[in-house]
Design a protein around this motif. Sequence first.
Motif, PDB file in Angstrom:
ATOM      1  N   ARG A  65      75.235  62.013 -14.953  1.00 29.54           N
ATOM      2  CA  ARG A  65      75.575  63.405 -14.703  1.00 29.54           C
ATOM      3  C   ARG A  65      76.609  63.586 -13.593  1.00 29.54           C
ATOM      4  NH1 ARG A  65      74.436  66.080 -19.078  1.00 29.54           N
ATOM      5  NH2 ARG A  65      72.333  65.731 -19.741  1.00 29.54           N
ATOM      6  N   SER A  72      81.917  70.874 -15.779  1.00 28.44           N
ATOM      7  CA  SER A  72      80.507  70.782 -16.166  1.00 28.44           C
ATOM      8  C   SER A  72      79.777  69.617 -15.489  1.00 28.44           C
ATOM      9  CB  SER A  72      80.400  70.626 -17.683  1.00 28.44           C
ATOM     10  OG  SER A  72      81.009  69.403 -18.063  1.00 28.44           O
ATOM     11  N   ASN A  73      80.435  68.883 -14.616  1.00 26.10           N
ATOM     12  CA  ASN A  73      79.897  67.707 -13.934  1.00 26.10           C
ATOM     13  C   ASN A  73      79.539  66.570 -14.877  1.00 26.10           C
ATOM     14  OD1 ASN A  73      80.186  68.703 -11.350  1.00 26.10           O
ATOM     15  ND2 ASN A  73      78.175  69.668 -11.374  1.00 26.10           N
ATOM     16  N   THR A  74      79.902  66.662 -16.120  1.00 26.35           N
ATOM     17  CA  THR A  74      79.682  65.576 -17.067  1.00 26.35           C
ATOM     18  C   THR A  74      80.755  65.635 -18.147  1.00 26.35           C
ATOM     19  OG1 THR A  74      78.055  64.475 -18.466  1.00 26.35           O
ATOM     20  CG2 THR A  74      78.091  66.872 -18.543  1.00 26.35           C
ATOM     21  N   ASN A 107      86.845  69.212 -22.476  1.00 27.20           N
ATOM     22  CA  ASN A 107      86.338  69.293 -21.112  1.00 27.20           C
ATOM     23  C   ASN A 107      87.389  69.940 -20.220  1.00 27.20           C
ATOM     24  OD1 ASN A 107      83.738  67.389 -21.155  1.00 27.20           O
ATOM     25  ND2 ASN A 107      85.292  66.534 -22.493  1.00 27.20           N
TER      26      ASN A 107
END
Length: 158
Positions: free
Chosen positions: A30, A55-57, A64
Amino acid sequence: MKQNLNFILVFILLATLSMVNAIPHRLQKRSFSFGSCTPLKGKNPPPIISVEVASNTIVPGQTNTLVVTGMLIEPIFESTQLIAQFVDSETNNFIGEPSINSICGGAGCPIKGGTQFTTIIGNLLAPSQLPDEYSIVVSVIDEFKDILGCANALIDNE
């Protein structure tokens, strides 16, 4: 009798948790952070830029968003590009197509050297098949293909 029911309940709960834990699954890491890039032979390392994944991932097969900020020594012109690319860490081969963006965005160009910039890359498509270990490289490149700034993140999903 009540103690036996409590014991049975606890036993069932522990058995259920151990079965869930035994099911093979792959957790996606994550959090990761961007650091400096490796300099090219005979060159000084480029200035590091700051990159955050919205989104941290990274989600394979989906678009993304990256937020890129930095302060470069060199001025930024309309021809300066911001490129994000996935790289297989084992083979050092590129994965998928690069995301090529104008660094000027809403700020307008030229941007004087030593001035902070912020640009959003909203179209970084992660390939649907990513290896267990890969990197994301984000670079600021001028019209002569010189790297003005760079950031690299290693993602290990093992």
